[in-house]
Enzyme design. Structure first.
Site, short mmCIF file in Angstrom:
data_model
loop_
_atom_site.label_atom_id
_atom_site.label_comp_id
_atom_site.label_asym_id
_atom_site.label_seq_id
_atom_site.Cartn_x
_atom_site.Cartn_y
_atom_site.Cartn_z
NE ARG A 1 -23.88 0.67 -1.18
CZ ARG A 1 -23.12 1.35 -1.27
NH1 ARG A 1 -22.88 2.52 0.09
NH2 ARG A 1 -22.44 0.70 -2.00
CB SER B 1 -20.15 -7.65 -4.75
OG SER B 1 -21.52 -7.96 -5.34
CB CYS B 2 -20.22 -7.91 0.32
SG CYS B 2 -20.77 -6.67 0.14
CB THR B 3 -24.70 -8.33 -2.63
OG1 THR B 3 -24.64 -6.71 -1.61
CG2 THR B 3 -26.36 -8.62 -2.91
CG HIS C 1 -25.31 -2.57 1.34
ND1 HIS C 1 -23.59 -2.65 2.26
CD2 HIS C 1 -24.30 -4.09 0.17
CE1 HIS C 1 -22.93 -3.33 1.75
NE2 HIS C 1 -23.11 -4.02 0.77
CB THR D 1 -26.26 -3.30 -6.43
OG1 THR D 1 -25.10 -4.85 -6.02
CG2 THR D 1 -27.75 -3.63 -6.45
CB THR E 1 -18.86 0.82 1.87
OG1 THR E 1 -19.58 1.99 0.40
CG2 THR E 1 -20.11 -0.17 2.20
CG ASP F 1 -1.88 1.00 0.99
OD1 ASP F 1 -1.76 1.93 0.78
OD2 ASP F 1 -3.15 0.39 1.25
#
Length: 388
Positions: free
Chosen positions: A289, A204-206, A232, A266, A235, A88
């Protein structure tokens, strides 16, 4: 002092298998840890010491943000994985150590975290820290990193992500839906179709929440069509107070995340069609969100080809959660709320009492997911599977 590849050692002493749901690579005939019956840490350690020695999958992480840090926690908790390098360029190593150790959602990391030269030292595990802007310049091979978790959110195409291979990595897993035709794999759904791609996506997480759910329902009853809404958690790309939206295209995204419910687009539902081709074109969806830091909820409303009752649906989902998808899919009939699922490593937990059933062909199923921790654990599981 410096950290060379010979000094990097997997830490098998502090791995908390109590927090890891082991996903059997074939989903058959293997012992799995039940999330609801976690063994005591000492019992887990004793059991691990009796198991045959297996070389862990060596991970490198590019981008030490929210997912990068949690992938590292998940890997260090997993007896079949470890982290040997981080890259990073926007963090000092001291700040990286601080951010890894302190987490406002998942709590303080239980082991000692310190800096030793160009290494992070977590317990007895030494992790080399790089600060390269160009993925091709990161010497992953020098620390033995086999798989790189690409979690910057920037290198989301095969062309960009495969630059990591020039530094010695064998494969790259993108921690986001790809911007091109890079193959996506969801553990418990299509991971066994992996055939050696050097660049792949963990979706993705979803999608990781929705796809196991959709697979079970489609296999048993056939999904004719469906609409998904994910409620959701906030984020990192949202703003604390009103301001110009990042990227400038979605004006609503520029509104304060602290006191608004914000409709958003999404691609998670459409992506299910890529991991389950039978459902291609049958699902779409949206996100809302909400002002919570973690844990999200999928609301899937669908029409079935085969007539079935609500009890039929519950029975099939519970059977899958207790059987072949244990560790990925969960099931509860308790009156739960979102906070009950913080740090839950499963991808999708069906809320049986929250579903609705209008008639024998029109249903709604609700499923919870820790959009951070569940997803990070699946990425580690996918890396382990690909390495084997």
């Amino acid at each position: 002092s410096t950290c060379n590849s010979n000094e990097v050692k997997p830490n098998n002493n502090h791995k908390q298998t109590t927090n890891h749901i082991f996903l059997c690579l074939s989903h058959k005939n293997a012992n799995r840890t039940d999330f609801t019956h976690r063994p005591h840490k000492q019992q887990a350690k004793q059991a691990q010491n009796k198991a045959p020695a297996i070389m862990p999958t060596n991970l490198g992480i590019n981008g030490f943000g929210r997912i990068g840090r949690l992938v590292m926690r998940a890997a260090l908790d997993n007896p079949d994985a470890t982290v040997v390098g981080i890259n990073d360029p926007f963090l000092t190593i001291e700040y990286a150590a601080y951010q890894f150790q302190h987490d406002s959602v998942h709590g303080m990391y239980p082991e000692e975290v310190k800096v030793d030269g160009d290494c992070l030292v977590i317990g007895t595990t030494r992790v080399k820290f790089f600060a390269e802007r160009n993925p091709a310049d990161i010497p992953w091979g020098s620390v033995g990193a086999e798989t790189v978790c690409e979690s910057t959110g920037v290198f989301t195409t095969k062309e960009k992500a495969e630059a990591h291979l020039k530094g010695g990595a064998k494969r790259v897993i993108i921690s986001a839906p790809p911007k091109d035709d890079t193959p996506m794999y969801v553990m418990g759904v299509n991971h066994t179709e992996y055939s050696g791609a050097t660049v792949l996506s963990n979706a993705s997480c979803t999608t990781n929440c929705l796809a196991p759910l959709a697979k079970v329902l489609n296999d048993e009853f056939g999904i004719v069509e469906g609409l998904m809404t994910t409620i959701h958690a906030g984020t990192a790309n949202q703003l604390v107070v009103d301001g110009p939206a990042k990227g400038g295209k979605d004006w609503r995204a520029g509104r304060s995340a602290l006191n608004n419910l914000i409709p958003a687009s999404t691609g998670a539902a459409k992506a299910v069609g890529k991991v389950i081709p039978e459902l291609n074109g049958k699902l779409t969806g949206m996100a809302v969100r909400v002002p919570t830091p973690d844990v999200s909820m999928v609301d899937l409303t669908f029409r079935t080809q085969k007539a079935c009752t609500g009890d039929d649906i519950k029975a099939v989902l519970k059977k899958a959660a207790d059987g072949p998808l244990k560790g990925v899919l969960g099931y509860t009939d308790k009156p739960v709320v979102s906070q009950d699922f913080v740090h839950d490593p499963r991808s999708s937990i069906v809320d049986a009492s929250a579903g609705l059933h209008l008639n024998d062909n029109f249903h709604k199923v609700i499923s919870w997911y820790d959009n951070e921790w569940g997803y990070s654990n699946r990425l580690v599981d996918l890396a382990i599977y690909c390495n084997k």
